[in-house]
Design a protein around this motif. Structure first.
Motif, PDB file in Angstrom:
ATOM      1  N   MET A  15       0.865  -1.182   0.000  1.00  0.00           N
ATOM      2  CA  MET A  15       0.000   0.000   0.000  1.00  0.00           C
ATOM      3  C   MET A  15       0.903   1.233   0.000  1.00  0.00           C
ATOM      4  O   MET A  15       1.476   1.574   1.031  1.00  0.00           O
ATOM      5  CB  MET A  15      -0.862   0.010   1.264  1.00  0.00           C
ATOM      6  CG  MET A  15      -1.617  -1.287   1.534  1.00  0.00           C
ATOM      7  SD  MET A  15      -2.657  -1.165   3.008  1.00  0.00           S
ATOM      8  CE  MET A  15      -1.465  -1.234   4.337  1.00  0.00           C
ATOM      9  N   ASP A  16       1.024   1.888  -1.132  1.00  0.00           N
ATOM     10  CA  ASP A  16       1.979   2.996  -1.211  1.00  0.00           C
ATOM     11  C   ASP A  16       1.305   4.237  -1.797  1.00  0.00           C
ATOM     12  O   ASP A  16       0.379   4.124  -2.594  1.00  0.00           O
ATOM     13  CB  ASP A  16       3.176   2.568  -2.079  1.00  0.00           C
ATOM     14  CG  ASP A  16       4.412   3.416  -1.827  1.00  0.00           C
ATOM     15  OD1 ASP A  16       4.407   4.236  -0.891  1.00  0.00           O
ATOM     16  OD2 ASP A  16       5.392   3.259  -2.588  1.00  0.00           O
ATOM     17  N   TYR A  58       0.874  -4.794   3.394  1.00  0.00           N
ATOM     18  CA  TYR A  58       2.153  -4.295   3.920  1.00  0.00           C
ATOM     19  C   TYR A  58       1.858  -2.941   4.555  1.00  0.00           C
ATOM     20  O   TYR A  58       1.646  -1.944   3.858  1.00  0.00           O
ATOM     21  CB  TYR A  58       3.132  -4.140   2.757  1.00  0.00           C
ATOM     22  CG  TYR A  58       4.610  -4.120   3.093  1.00  0.00           C
ATOM     23  CD1 TYR A  58       5.104  -4.372   4.372  1.00  0.00           C
ATOM     24  CD2 TYR A  58       5.529  -3.860   2.077  1.00  0.00           C
ATOM     25  CE1 TYR A  58       6.471  -4.376   4.628  1.00  0.00           C
ATOM     26  CE2 TYR A  58       6.910  -3.857   2.330  1.00  0.00           C
ATOM     27  CZ  TYR A  58       7.361  -4.112   3.600  1.00  0.00           C
ATOM     28  OH  TYR A  58       8.716  -4.099   3.845  1.00  0.00           O
ATOM     29  N   ALA A  59       1.820  -2.906   5.873  1.00  0.00           N
ATOM     30  CA  ALA A  59       1.390  -1.701   6.581  1.00  0.00           C
ATOM     31  C   ALA A  59       2.550  -0.922   7.183  1.00  0.00           C
ATOM     32  O   ALA A  59       2.475   0.301   7.333  1.00  0.00           O
ATOM     33  CB  ALA A  59       0.399  -2.074   7.683  1.00  0.00           C
ATOM     34  N   PHE A  60       3.629  -1.624   7.561  1.00  0.00           N
ATOM     35  CA  PHE A  60       4.786  -0.923   8.148  1.00  0.00           C
ATOM     36  C   PHE A  60       6.011  -1.817   7.978  1.00  0.00           C
ATOM     37  O   PHE A  60       6.003  -2.975   8.409  1.00  0.00           O
ATOM     38  CB  PHE A  60       4.537  -0.637   9.639  1.00  0.00           C
ATOM     39  CG  PHE A  60       5.496   0.371  10.225  1.00  0.00           C
ATOM     40  CD1 PHE A  60       5.264   1.736  10.093  1.00  0.00           C
ATOM     41  CD2 PHE A  60       6.640  -0.048  10.899  1.00  0.00           C
ATOM     42  CE1 PHE A  60       6.153   2.664  10.626  1.00  0.00           C
ATOM     43  CE2 PHE A  60       7.528   0.877  11.438  1.00  0.00           C
ATOM     44  CZ  PHE A  60       7.284   2.230  11.310  1.00  0.00           C
ATOM     45  N   SER A  61       7.034  -1.270   7.335  1.00  0.00           N
ATOM     46  CA  SER A  61       8.241  -2.064   7.085  1.00  0.00           C
ATOM     47  C   SER A  61       9.287  -1.815   8.166  1.00  0.00           C
ATOM     48  O   SER A  61       9.222  -0.808   8.889  1.00  0.00           O
ATOM     49  CB  SER A  61       8.827  -1.708   5.708  1.00  0.00           C
ATOM     50  OG  SER A  61       9.455  -0.440   5.756  1.00  0.00           O
ATOM     51  N   ASN A  64      10.670   1.504   7.729  1.00  0.00           N
ATOM     52  CA  ASN A  64       9.844   2.684   8.007  1.00  0.00           C
ATOM     53  C   ASN A  64      10.177   3.344   9.354  1.00  0.00           C
ATOM     54  O   ASN A  64       9.765   4.478   9.593  1.00  0.00           O
ATOM     55  CB  ASN A  64       8.353   2.337   7.935  1.00  0.00           C
ATOM     56  CG  ASN A  64       7.827   2.135   6.525  1.00  0.00           C
ATOM     57  OD1 ASN A  64       6.934   1.329   6.288  1.00  0.00           O
ATOM     58  ND2 ASN A  64       8.360   2.872   5.545  1.00  0.00           N
ATOM     59  N   ARG A  67      11.616   6.929   9.326  1.00  0.00           N
ATOM     60  CA  ARG A  67      10.800   8.131   9.094  1.00  0.00           C
ATOM     61  C   ARG A  67      10.810   9.048  10.315  1.00  0.00           C
ATOM     62  O   ARG A  67      11.181   8.629  11.409  1.00  0.00           O
ATOM     63  CB  ARG A  67       9.367   7.712   8.746  1.00  0.00           C
ATOM     64  CG  ARG A  67       9.306   6.994   7.419  1.00  0.00           C
ATOM     65  CD  ARG A  67       7.896   6.813   6.932  1.00  0.00           C
ATOM     66  NE  ARG A  67       7.914   6.141   5.638  1.00  0.00           N
ATOM     67  CZ  ARG A  67       6.918   6.130   4.776  1.00  0.00           C
ATOM     68  NH1 ARG A  67       5.787   6.753   5.082  1.00  0.00           N
ATOM     69  NH2 ARG A  67       7.025   5.497   3.628  1.00  0.00           N
ATOM     70  N   ARG A 190       8.949  -1.570  -7.246  1.00  0.00           N
ATOM     71  CA  ARG A 190       9.942  -2.304  -6.455  1.00  0.00           C
ATOM     72  C   ARG A 190       9.215  -3.047  -5.334  1.00  0.00           C
ATOM     73  O   ARG A 190       8.069  -2.752  -5.016  1.00  0.00           O
ATOM     74  CB  ARG A 190      11.000  -1.349  -5.890  1.00  0.00           C
ATOM     75  CG  ARG A 190      10.448  -0.197  -5.082  1.00  0.00           C
ATOM     76  CD  ARG A 190      11.560   0.676  -4.480  1.00  0.00           C
ATOM     77  NE  ARG A 190      11.016   1.875  -3.869  1.00  0.00           N
ATOM     78  CZ  ARG A 190      10.920   3.070  -4.479  1.00  0.00           C
ATOM     79  NH1 ARG A 190      11.351   3.215  -5.705  1.00  0.00           N
ATOM     80  NH2 ARG A 190      10.397   4.103  -3.845  1.00  0.00           N
TER      81      ARG A 190
HETATM   82  C1  IPE Z   1       6.800   0.092   1.402  1.00  0.00           C
HETATM   83  O1  IPE Z   1       6.550   1.425   1.133  1.00  0.00           O
HETATM   84  C2  IPE Z   1       6.369  -0.230   2.802  1.00  0.00           C
HETATM   85  C3  IPE Z   1       4.934  -0.217   3.033  1.00  0.00           C
HETATM   86  C4  IPE Z   1       4.005  -0.059   2.120  1.00  0.00           C
HETATM   87  C5  IPE Z   1       4.545  -0.432   4.397  1.00  0.00           C
HETATM   88  P1  IPE Z   1       7.671   2.544   1.291  1.00  0.00           P
HETATM   89  O2  IPE Z   1       7.058   3.805   0.818  1.00  0.00           O
HETATM   90  O3  IPE Z   1       8.206   2.544   2.668  1.00  0.00           O
HETATM   91  O4  IPE Z   1       8.800   2.026   0.289  1.00  0.00           O
HETATM   92  P2  IPE Z   1      10.053   2.767  -0.347  1.00  0.00           P
HETATM   93  O5  IPE Z   1      10.853   3.322   0.781  1.00  0.00           O
HETATM   94  O6  IPE Z   1       9.526   3.860  -1.217  1.00  0.00           O
HETATM   95  O7  IPE Z   1      10.760   1.714  -1.127  1.00  0.00           O
END
Ligand code: IPE
Ligand code: IPE
Ligand code: MG
Length: 245
Positions: A15-16, A58-61, A64, A67, A190
């Motif tokens: 989810m971006d 994918y809610a939090f990597s 992340n 940030r 990606r």
């Molecule tokens: C990927 O999105 C992670 C989630 C969706 C939780 P990001 O926005 O963090 O990915 P990058 O940093 O652009 O690759």
């Protein structure tokens, strides 16, 4: 005879685009995340209606955490609020909640809500919503390798017969099927450390739509795109075509 093409049993979504959605409107990024949560509710329902059995979001990597602290704090607050608000709905609609990732590093309040929701929905089998929280494939693999090595040392795994089937049982996804379709919104193409091993034979769908704008129609379009693909798993096209087609 043509049979209806199969709906992907397991859809996973990166989810971006929440931040860009907000910035384009002159709003703070967190407003995009707030709208993104509404999209989660709508898309989860749509997926279930369309016959998807498992939806991983994918809610939090693990990345992340880099940030700004105020954005992380706001995201965790939204997550806690979402879980509190949705629990009744999960129960009513027969949705099992699962997580993958290092949830032990999340704020205590979020962990408590997750435990509560997972315990209350464990018995539900029709549809599973998997939240990837503090998830990263490389962390997952490193943790699995450590656990696997310990199991070999303790004699619980054969030292001379390492195989994917044995190793995968040490991943967060040990009891989950691989994703059939991986969708990423916002135009990025990606994986950002998402399900690298599990998506070995997934189909990919990339869309420019920003996550807060992602709709049921967009999910239907992604599934239709999936249904036009031929999944061969290493075989030839003739081998996977049903006879007579
Ligand atoms: C990927 O999105 C992670 C989630 C969706 C939780 P990001 O926005 O963090 O990915 P990058 O940093 O652009 O690759
Ligand atoms: C995805 O949206 C949500 C998370 C990664 C938590 P972003 O916050 O990454 O939005 P962009 O990529 O900055 O637009
Ligand atoms: Mg992003």
């Amino acid at each position: 005879m043509d049979s209806a093409p199969a709906v992907p049993a397991h859809v996973a979504i990166i989810m971006d685009g929440n931040g860009r959605w907000a910035t384009q409107r002159g709003l703070p990024r967190i407003e995009g995340h707030r709208r993104g949560v509404e999209t989660v509710r709508a898309v989860s329902r749509a997926a279930r209606d369309l016959g998807v059995r498992m939806l991983t979001l994918y809610a939090f990597s693990v990345e992340n955490w880099r940030r700004p602290a105020d954005e992380i704090g706001a995201l965790m607050g939204l997550l806690e609020h979402y879980l509190g608000r949705e629990l009744d709905n999960f129960r009513r609609e027969g949705i099992r909640l699962r997580t993958i990732g290092r949830t032990a590093d999340l704020p205590a309040g979020v962990q408590a809500r997750l435990r509560e929701a997972e315990a209350a929905t464990r018995h539900l089998t029709g549809y599973t919503l998997v939240l990837a929280l503090n998830y990263g494939s490389r962390t997952e693999v490193a943790e699995a390798a450590r656990a696997y090595a310990a199991a070999v040392a303790a004699g619980r795994e054969p030292a001379d017969a390492a195989s994917w089937e044995h190793f995968r049982r040490y991943l967060y996804t040990a009891d989950l099927p691989d994703p059939d379709l991986v969708i990423r919104t916002s135009g990025e193409t990606r994986l950002s450390n998402f399900l690298l091993l599990q998506a070995a034979y997934a189909e990919f769908h990339f869309t420019p739509v920003l996550w807060p704008d992602f709709s049921r129609a967009d999910l239907e379009a992604a599934i239709a795109d999936y249904q036009r693909r031929e999944r061969r798993f290493g075989r030839t096209s003739a081998q996977v075509q049903p006879a007579g087609v």
